[in-house]
Design a protein around this motif. Structure first.
Motif, PDB file in Angstrom:
ATOM      1  N   ASP A   1      -6.491   7.655  -0.143  1.00  0.00           N
ATOM      2  CA  ASP A   1      -5.393   6.996  -0.868  1.00  0.00           C
ATOM      3  C   ASP A   1      -5.907   5.789  -1.650  1.00  0.00           C
ATOM      4  OD1 ASP A   1      -3.576   8.799   0.120  1.00  0.00           O
ATOM      5  OD2 ASP A   1      -2.960   7.537   1.806  1.00  0.00           O
ATOM      6  N   GLY A   2      -6.779   5.013  -1.027  1.00  0.00           N
ATOM      7  CA  GLY A   2      -7.311   3.839  -1.714  1.00  0.00           C
ATOM      8  C   GLY A   2      -8.168   4.212  -2.906  1.00  0.00           C
TER       9      GLY A   2
ATOM     10  N   ILE B   1     -13.704  -1.754  -0.726  1.00  0.00           N
ATOM     11  CA  ILE B   1     -13.369  -0.404  -0.276  1.00  0.00           C
ATOM     12  C   ILE B   1     -14.539   0.569  -0.331  1.00  0.00           C
ATOM     13  CG2 ILE B   1     -12.560   0.469  -2.511  1.00  0.00           C
ATOM     14  CD1 ILE B   1     -10.294   1.870  -0.914  1.00  0.00           C
TER      15      ILE B   1
ATOM     16  N   ILE C   1      -5.815  -2.334  -3.118  1.00  0.00           N
ATOM     17  CA  ILE C   1      -7.091  -1.637  -2.888  1.00  0.00           C
ATOM     18  C   ILE C   1      -7.825  -2.249  -1.702  1.00  0.00           C
ATOM     19  CG2 ILE C   1      -9.386  -1.238  -3.885  1.00  0.00           C
ATOM     20  CD1 ILE C   1      -7.953  -0.927  -6.625  1.00  0.00           C
ATOM     21  N   ASP C   2      -7.861  -3.574  -1.622  1.00  0.00           N
ATOM     22  CA  ASP C   2      -8.512  -4.223  -0.487  1.00  0.00           C
ATOM     23  C   ASP C   2      -7.727  -3.998   0.806  1.00  0.00           C
ATOM     24  OD1 ASP C   2     -10.466  -5.053  -2.169  1.00  0.00           O
ATOM     25  OD2 ASP C   2     -10.139  -7.209  -1.887  1.00  0.00           O
TER      26      ASP C   2
ATOM     27  N   PRO D   1       1.941   1.854  -4.374  1.00  0.00           N
ATOM     28  CA  PRO D   1       0.979   1.197  -5.282  1.00  0.00           C
ATOM     29  C   PRO D   1       1.546   0.857  -6.650  1.00  0.00           C
ATOM     30  CG  PRO D   1      -0.071   3.007  -4.112  1.00  0.00           C
ATOM     31  CD  PRO D   1       1.401   3.098  -3.807  1.00  0.00           C
TER      32      PRO D   1
ATOM     33  N   VAL E   1       0.823  -1.223   0.000  1.00  0.00           N
ATOM     34  CA  VAL E   1       0.000   0.000   0.000  1.00  0.00           C
ATOM     35  C   VAL E   1       0.853   1.266   0.000  1.00  0.00           C
ATOM     36  CG1 VAL E   1      -2.072  -0.993   1.045  1.00  0.00           C
ATOM     37  CG2 VAL E   1      -0.191  -0.226   2.508  1.00  0.00           C
TER      38      VAL E   1
ATOM     39  N   PHE F   1      -6.150  -1.172   1.505  1.00  0.00           N
ATOM     40  CA  PHE F   1      -6.620   0.150   1.911  1.00  0.00           C
ATOM     41  C   PHE F   1      -7.981   0.020   2.614  1.00  0.00           C
ATOM     42  CE2 PHE F   1      -3.753   2.046  -1.447  1.00  0.00           C
ATOM     43  CZ  PHE F   1      -3.018   2.838  -0.580  1.00  0.00           C
TER      44      PHE F   1
END
Length: 933
Positions: free
Chosen positions: A721-722, A738, A696-697, A687, A684, A699
């Protein structure tokens, strides 16, 4: 021969049952006997010391037998008696016999009696005197170490004490059975009288887990991988002393060298052997693996009779040992290396030549061994012939690690011809790509790119393999993509190889590159797969193309499967078919097609294992773990992920996915530090070097963690951020985890407008896509927006709809979270009581192991004035830990304070204090520190 110096381990590892058995003997009210046996360095003395440390109010006398050529009669026992002290009891007159033998006790003993003049009578008086003195000490423990070196007099004396012991004496002896003729420590059969407890404790070498625990203590926490521990165990045979010495000689753990003490001990043993026995040992060291007496004799240059005599001497001295049926070798590779190092260059060369002659006659030929002996003798042509043949054989049998190692070592030869370098370089790339040994091959391939002998036509292929391997490494994904793109440009004349690079560049899950930038590569991939006539290559391209399309939600699973054949015509096609199934399974897990994912994993893993494709199998196992997280199959999942991480820690795509699962599990249990640590391993922070859907998951998991901790400002920063990564990728089929928590965070800090914008973007992005998880998430997001504007009736209906969608796709944990949101919404709306439903939901979370979620439901239940028992009712747990006590004990074991435990479990500090007291009592420990230990 000199005994090995004991340096001591910083921790006491394993040996629980053995320590208990010895402790029972030492804790006996009366006389007792304990015999501890095991080979040199296995930890006999350490076990005794640990057991003695737990004893109190006992006089402890310790004597050591020494490997002297002329041992002092009764030396070990008399040496132990020098530490005796007499407080009030005066020993009987017979103990005066000991005055001249133990002058340190002369002031405590009566006068010596007159000699009898009869040796047998004098010996009996001595035995009685020792017994009487020990009896006068009261509760006492006599420890005699290394009884295999004892003189016959000491053995007779100990046998006398054991068969008629003083009433409060415990005798403990340690010995090596292999070094005593007949294996009897006291010289003949011996047993204490009836009613006196005795224990025979045999210590075995450590297994890999115990070696790992010991190495971790010596080198520091989290520095020892399971792979390193397995190698260390193999080279040291799991003997604790040897493990300690290896790591102390090399604290970084980067190499496994022969410790100085072990080398000196082996040299002393060799010095005591006849020259023919030394020659046999050196032949065994050169051969490297256990061999028959005939082979050892032939390599050593000894006749049959001289070989037999020499081998007997080497076995008797403990230099060699019988390994299996009539084969002889060393206890562990470090002992072999110590002997090998004694050989002068010419002697070593001659022995390797003889080994070559002997092994060449075998059928089938032991190619790896022939290659090694050829290398050691400097015969480059033979080393190349045997080494390349061995690598090919290893690859065909699925042992890609051996093939990779052999090819790398061949490529280190400076005198290889250019044609050999080109051929071997390509083979190395192929072997490394299929296997899971990545780090060393990367360094070799990088070096080869600067080798002038490498042909231009081969350079692009080597670069392609390098790029694909770099993509599997942490922090190297972007660099790997760059190398692959360069390789595609270099391979314009070799179209079949270039499209392999195109297939890599078309993968949407690699890094942060937007989908829009990937579309040209995806188009090229689709065109190439449609026109490819090579069966294996076409299967490979389909595996990449179909997985990529399914990840973006643009394809349906059934359509993708219809494009694949039912079986494969060749070994290579089977590997690519396995890859296709596993790629599709991974995409299905990311977008919410869980039933399809499960079916594809079964077939894909079976195909991968059948054709010997360990990297493909590794990706399947990681996907399986993530699928089990989504589908609520959490039992044993944490332990399984940890084991897999040990095996695949060097493969970033696999390790990051496993870390994601471990972080998600930790959040559900309220283990914040653990969760943050695991999520940080998913990429994370960078990226561009991460696996898109995993990052993504991750985040999403971090947002959920900060929301659970009541820190919405931190949660929304992570959500930003995600969402930046998600929007940058433009692949909305990855939004299923998310989106709901991001909306929660945005609403929590008053950013309603951005929450509405996110839902609008989600609706637009998912239009026309086949992505069940984001579709259910979208309904949850709409429900939260309805709540925020006060439309609770709509919110309740939408939450209920979301629960149904999650249940339909087989995501029970997400369904439970949606149900919780509905119940909270109903509470806020003041509708019918929800006590029973909340209680049942808490039980559901408990079934998952979601401690934090269950506690949150029970906290709400108490706030509503409920707190009724669940539908399962309550039961008494007796001396077993209740579910809440288990939660408390787990958090205690992580070093949490009562206040921190109270925050995780939504309990008052007073309630936690009561749970802590009960948990400690039931676990049989008196303090938190003891529990941590």
């Amino acid at each position: 021969m000199t005994t090995l110096l004991r340096t001591g381990s910083p921790v006491f590892v394993g040996r629980g049952p053995e320590l208990d058995a010895l402790g029972r003997a030492l804790g006996s009210d009366g006389a007792a006997l304990a015999v501890v046996e095991g080979e040199a360095g296995v930890g006999k003395s350490r076990l005794v010391r640990e057991a003695l440390n737990a004893q109190q109010d006992h006089t402890v006398l310790i004597g050591h037998c020494q490997p002297l050529r002329e041992p002092f009669p009764y030396g070990a026992v008399l040496d132990a008696l020098r530490g005796a002290t007499l407080a009030t009891v005066r020993p009987s007159a017979i103990t005066g016999v000991l005055r001249p033998l133990v002058p340190e006790l002369a002031h405590l003993l009566p006068p010596a009696p007159e000699p009898t003049g009869d040796a047998r009578s004098e010996r009996h008086r001595l035995f009685r005197a020792v017994r009487e003195l020990l009896a006068a000490l009261g509760p006492a423990t006599l420890v005699i170490e290394d009884l295999h070196w004892a003189d016959s007099g000491s053995r007779h004396l100990l046998r006398f004490l054991v068969t008629d012991p003083p009433p409060e004496l415990t005798v403990v002896v340690t010995f090596r059975r292999a070094e005593i003729p007949g294996g009897m420590p006291f010289g003949s059969a011996c047993r204490p009288p009836d009613g006196i407890p005795s224990a025979l404790i045999a210590l075995r070498p450590f297994d890999v887990a115990e070696v790992r625990a010991l190495a971790s203590a010596i080198l520091g926490e989290d520095r020892v991988s399971a792979e390193f521990a397995a190698t260390l165990r193999e080279r040291t045979a799991g003997i604790p002393f040897v493990v300690e010495e290896v790591l102390r000689a090399n604290p970084t753990g980067t190499a496994l060298e022969v410790p100085a003490l072990l080398r000196e001990a082996m040299l002393e043993r060799l010095a005591d052997l006849p020259i023919t026995a030394t020659r046999i040992a050196q032949a065994a060291a050169v051969l490297g693996v256990p061999e028959t007496a005939e082979v050892l004799g032939e390599v050593a240059g000894l006749t049959h009779q001289r070989c037999r005599t020499a081998l007997t001497h080497a076995l008797g001295a403990g230099v060699l040992r019988e390994v299996g049926e009539c084969r002889y070798g060393f206890r562990h590779p470090l002992a072999q290396q110590a002997v090998y190092d004694t050989l002068a260059g010419p002697d070593r060369h001659e022995l390797h030549i003889r080994a070559l002659r002997v092994l060449r006659t075998r059928e089938p030929q032991p190619l790896v061994r022939l290659a090694e002996h050829s290398r050691r003798t400097g015969r480059l042509a033979a080393w190349l012939r045997y080494g390349e043949a061995a690598a090919e054989q290893a690859s065909e049998s699925g042992d890609h690690a051996t093939a990779t190692d052999l090819l790398q070592r061949l490529l280190e030869e400076p005198d290889l011809a250019a044609e050999d370098v080109n051929r071997l370089a390509v083979r190395l790339g192929q072997a490394a790509h299929v296997g899971i040994d990545q780090v060393d091959p990367i360094a070799t391939l990088r070096r080869l790119l600067g080798d002038r002998r490498l042909a231009t036509a081969v350079r692009g292929e080597v670069r392609l393999f390098l790029g694909m391997l770099l993509i599997r490494q942490a922090n190297d994904l972007a660099a790997g993509r760059a190398e692959v793109e360069l390789a595609v440009g270099e391979l314009t004349e070799r179209r079949n190889l270039a499209v392999k690079g195109v297939a890599v560049l078309a993968q949407p899950f690699l890094g942060s590159a937007p989908l829009e930038a990937l579309l040209p590569w995806m188009t090229q991939l689709e065109e190439a797969s449609a026109t490819c006539e090579d069966g294996e290559l076409r299967m490979s391209l389909l595996a990449s193309q179909l997985g990529a399309r399914l990840h973006t939600g643009e394809a349906r699973v059934a359509e993708s499967l219809a494009a694949l054949p039912d079986d494969a015509a060749t070994h290579g096609e089977q590997r690519q078919l396995a890859r296709a199934h596993c790629n599709l399974a991974d995409a299905c897990a990311s977008i919410g097609q869980y039933e399809w994912a499960g079916q594809l994993l079964v077939s894909g893993l079976r195909l991968a294992v059948d054709c010997g494709a360990p990297f493909i199998a590794s990706t399947a196992r990681a996907t399986r773990a993530r699928l089990d997280w989504f589908t609520g199959e959490w039992s044993g999942l944490r332990e399984r992920c940890t084991r897999l991480l040990d095996e695949y820690h060097d493969l970033f795509p696999v390790a990051s996915e496993l870390s994601l699962v471990l972080g998600s599990l930790a959040v559900a249990r309220g283990e914040w530090d653990e969760a943050a640590r695991w999520f940080s391993a998913t990429g994370v922070a960078q990226p561009r070097d991460a696996i898109g859907p995993v990052a993504i998951d991750a985040f999403a998991g971090l947002v959920r963690m900060w929301l659970s901790r009541g820190e919405p400002d931190q949660a929304v920063r992570v959500a930003d951020d995600g969402l930046k990564l998600l929007r940058g990728k433009g692949i909305w089929s990855w939004s299923g985890d998310i989106a709901p928590v991001a909306v929660t965070a945005l609403l929590a800090v008053g950013r309603e407008h951005e929450a509405y914008r996110l839902v609008d973007d989600l609706e637009t992005g998912l239009s026309g896509l086949d992505a069940p998880l984001p579709a259910a998430a979208l309904v949850t997001c709409r429900a939260q927006l309805a709540e925020s504007r006060g439309d609770r009736a709509t919110a309740i209906a939408l939450h209920r709809e979301a629960t149904g969608l999650y249940e339909k796709i087989g995501a029970p944990y997400f369904a439970a979270l949606a149900t919780e949101r509905e119940l909270v919404c109903r509470v806020d709306a003041g509708s019918a009581p929800v006590d029973e439903e909340l209680s049942a939901l808490a039980d559901t979370f408990d079934d998952f192991g979601a401690t934090r979620d269950a506690a949150r439901c029970r906290h709400l239940l108490r706030a509503l004035g409920g707190g009724k028992p669940s539908r399962r009712g309550r039961r008494g747990y007796g001396n077993e830990l209740s579910p809440r006590e288990q939660d408390v004990a787990r958090l205690l074991a992580q070093g949490r304070t009562n206040r921190e435990i109270a925050e995780v479990l939504f309990l008052s500090p007073r309630t936690v204090e009561q749970h802590v007291a009960r948990a400690l009592r039931k676990l049989g420990v008196s303090s938190r520190g003891e529990l941590l230990t």
